[in-house]
Every structure is written in C-alpha cells, then in structure tokens.
Design an enzyme around this catalytic site. Structure first.
Site, PDB file in Angstrom:
ATOM      1  CG  ASP A   1     -49.620   6.797  -2.544  1.00  0.00           C
ATOM      2  OD1 ASP A   1     -48.353   6.899  -2.761  1.00  0.00           O
ATOM      3  OD2 ASP A   1     -50.137   6.558  -1.655  1.00  0.00           O
TER       4      ASP A   1
ATOM      5  CE  LYS B   1     -47.393   3.988  -0.393  1.00  0.00           C
ATOM      6  NZ  LYS B   1     -46.947   4.989   0.502  1.00  0.00           N
TER       7      LYS B   1
ATOM      8  CG  ASN C   1     -50.909   2.553  -1.512  1.00  0.00           C
ATOM      9  OD1 ASN C   1     -51.198   2.121  -0.419  1.00  0.00           O
ATOM     10  ND2 ASN C   1     -50.663   3.761  -1.764  1.00  0.00           N
TER      11      ASN C   1
ATOM     12  CG  ASP D   1     -54.199   4.657   0.459  1.00  0.00           C
ATOM     13  OD1 ASP D   1     -54.952   5.760  -0.025  1.00  0.00           O
ATOM     14  OD2 ASP D   1     -53.310   4.609   1.230  1.00  0.00           O
TER      15      ASP D   1
ATOM     16  CB  THR E   1     -44.279   7.021  -1.772  1.00  0.00           C
ATOM     17  OG1 THR E   1     -45.738   6.868  -1.283  1.00  0.00           O
ATOM     18  CG2 THR E   1     -43.269   6.426  -1.098  1.00  0.00           C
TER      19      THR E   1
END
Length: 371
Positions: free
Chosen positions: A187, A189, A192, A205, A222
C-alpha cells in the site's frame, strides 16, 4: 540495530559501515552491499525474536489523554495522544471492531498489529503500545509531527528533484528491509508516508502487509498504485512493492500519478498495458529509472532482477546519494517541516471530533481473542 525512538540513531545503535576507498557518490559497491546485508540479517533476527514474543507495556490506557484527531479512514481514526506522566506525545490508531468484522479485515488487522510490534527501522513506524476495549482496538505509535507526504506534495505541486531523490532513497531502503524480513507492504502511496520534524520519512499503515513465503493472490491496495500482476490475479510477490515505488517516484517528480482515469477499470487497463507519458521536465536518467521500474514484465523490473536493490543504488539518477549516510539519517534533509513544539499538529488537517462510546459488553470477543 536502529532505535525506534528517533530518526537520529545513537552511535551504538546506528549502522557502522567500514571506510571504503570507493567513491560513494558514484554508487554502492558490492563490498558495501555485502557489509550492509550482514546488518540486515541482524535486524531480521531481531524482528523474528520480537515476532515470537509477546510485548509488555509500561503504561496503561488511562494514562493517555486524547488531544485532537489527526486523520480519519474506513475503519476509524488516528488521534494525537499525550502521556499524562511523561508529557510525551503519541499517535493512536483507533479501529472499530464491528467495521473490521463486516469488511472481513480481521486477519489483516491482526497481522498489522504483529508486524508493527516486530519491525524496527528508521523509515518505518513501529508499535509502542496496543490496547482493546469492548468495541475498539488501539494501536499507539510515535507521533510523526511533519504530516503526510501527500499534504506537502500537494502544496509544492511537485517535489524538486533533490527532495524526490532524498525521499526515494529512504523508501528503497525501507522496502529492502521489509522484504528482507519477508514482509510485502502492498500500500505504498504519499498518504501512507509521514515526514518527521527532522525531514526524514516513515512509512505507516501496515493494514495490507503480510508475511510472504512464495506467492499470494489477494487483491488489495490503491487503484493508481496497483501492479499489473496483482490486477491480473496471476499470483505475485515482492514485485508489487517495486511497481508501487515506480508510481511513487513518478508522482513525486510530476505531481500526479502515471496511470489515472475517472473509473478504476480504465485505470487498471492503462496499468496492465503499461501506458504512461513522462513530463518534459523528466531528465533522461529519471526517465530511464521510471521506465525500468514501471516495467510490466516482472523479469525486467528493477528491484526484482538478480541484482535486486543494487539496480537502484547504482543508477545514475541516484548519483550523489550517500546510502550509508541516508540509513544513519546523517544526510542533510532538503526540506524541514515547520515545527514549534513536541505536540504541534499543525501539519495535519482539522477534523470534527467524535466521542468514543464503547459498548457495555465485549463485542466480537472470539474474533479478537488473539489481539
């Protein structure tokens, strides 16, 4: 090992690299990498020891006062805490049991807790304490006061190349550590990634993270950052994190992601086809790095081939980066977030506050018995 308390490790806890005659400005030698791998093996052993042990906490839940909300999400919110006795500030992730169960995220949540308890690296958050009551579970982590990379990226529109290079080098080292510990992150991005008061970053996260042996097939992440092999349900490994790094690299330098459409399915079509266009501001070295990282063919993707992270560490775009100085947080940060005091949360948006009201009985006790 590195301390999880600060971005500036003490001398006895930092990575001690031997003096090398090679010019670190021109890359990272095989000898340097072999020495660093010894350090990673030590960190992995310590990770495994913490994974097998049950943590003990020195404070109680009642000693933590909530100050304000820092962020909200699908399962709950993140709030700023102050420890009444020490005055130290923490970030608390509050997750509602009912939402976790309804969305079938119990296993992901329990994995997140255990991973946060076990990891220790300068560029990842770690768990300080955890608690649960009748309705909620709580992850308590260090407060990273600089806010999200996403916020700063939107304010600046795009990062100047030295800043993007500085952040990219830390993400590479963080992924190298996580993968060495057999953790796939899934994840990556700007939302985060947090920026500390010193200018260094921490990945946060770990809700989609997993200990990986072999391959997995779960569709998560995502949309704009998903790798082709994940979308195609082919079964995947650590390669998905390096693809996401390529998307992050592009977005930091362009100000927008390489694959985007109004509908997720159209975004997926662009990703699977590997269709994107670099802005004219991208120099040849950056274009080459993006092209080799956003590579649909896994066998040709940087980070996955036989040389692993050395494809990044020795790439021309990273010329001038001193990797050992980065990992020890001794490289000068190009950007320092504004910061007034230990509990200053002005780098985070304001949210409407909500009062938590735990149930009078223990809800979903069996699902969270191992928490």
């Amino acid at each position: 090992m590195f301390s999880n308390k600060s971005y500036s490790p003490s001398k006895d806890m930092s990575y001690k690299a031997r003096d090398n005659s090679a010019d670190v400005h021109d890359g990272y030698t095989e000898q340097q990498q072999q020495q660093y791998l010894k350090h990673l093996r030590q960190l992995k052993n310590e990770f495994e020891q913490r994974w097998r042990s049950k943590p003990t906490f020195s404070i109680t839940f009642d000693e933590l006062d909530r100050v304000r909300t820092l962020g909200t999400g699908a399962f709950g919110r993140v709030v700023l805490l102050r420890h009444t006795k020490s005055g130290k500030f923490y970030a608390e992730k509050i997750l509602e049991k009912e939402k976790i169960v309804k969305l079938k995220q119990v296993d992901h949540t329990l994995f997140e807790k255990r991973i946060l308890e076990a990891i220790r690296f300068p560029f990842t958050v770690s768990m300080e304490f955890s608690f649960k009551d009748n309705s909620y579970i709580y992850f308590v982590m260090p407060f990273v006061s600089g806010g999200e990379m996403f916020t700063h990226l939107r304010k600046m529109v795009k990062f100047e190349e030295p800043l993007a290079k500085f952040y990219a080098s830390q993400v590479i080292l963080a992924l190298e550590y996580l993968h060495f510990c057999n953790i796939v992150y899934r994840d990556l991005k700007p939302e985060n990634i947090l920026i500390d008061k010193t200018g260094y970053l921490k990945i946060t996260d770990f809700g989609f993270s997993k200990i990986l042996q072999g391959r997995t097939w779960t569709l998560c992440g995502t949309p704009e950052y998903l790798a082709p092999e994940l979308i195609l349900s082919k079964g995947y490994g650590f390669s998905v994190d390096w693809w996401s790094f390529g998307v992050l690299l592009y977005e930091m330098n362009a100000g927008y992601p390489p694959f985007y459409a109004n509908e997720p399915m159209k975004t997926y079509e662009k990703i699977v086809a590997g269709k994107y266009r670099c802005p004219s501001s991208f120099n040849p070295d950056l274009r080459d790095l993006v092209r080799n990282t956003l590579q649909v063919d896994i066998t040709k993707r940087f980070g996955v081939m036989k040389d692993g992270v050395m494809d990044f560490k020795n790439h021309k775009w990273f010329r001038g980066i001193e990797w050992d100085a980065i990992v020890n947080c001794r490289y000068p940060a190009p950007f320092i977030p504004k910061y007034k005091s230990p509990g200053d949360a002005t780098n985070f948006e304001r949210y409407e506050e909500e009062t938590l009201q735990p149930a009078s009985y223990c809800r979903f006790e069996s699902e969270f018995v191992d928490f």
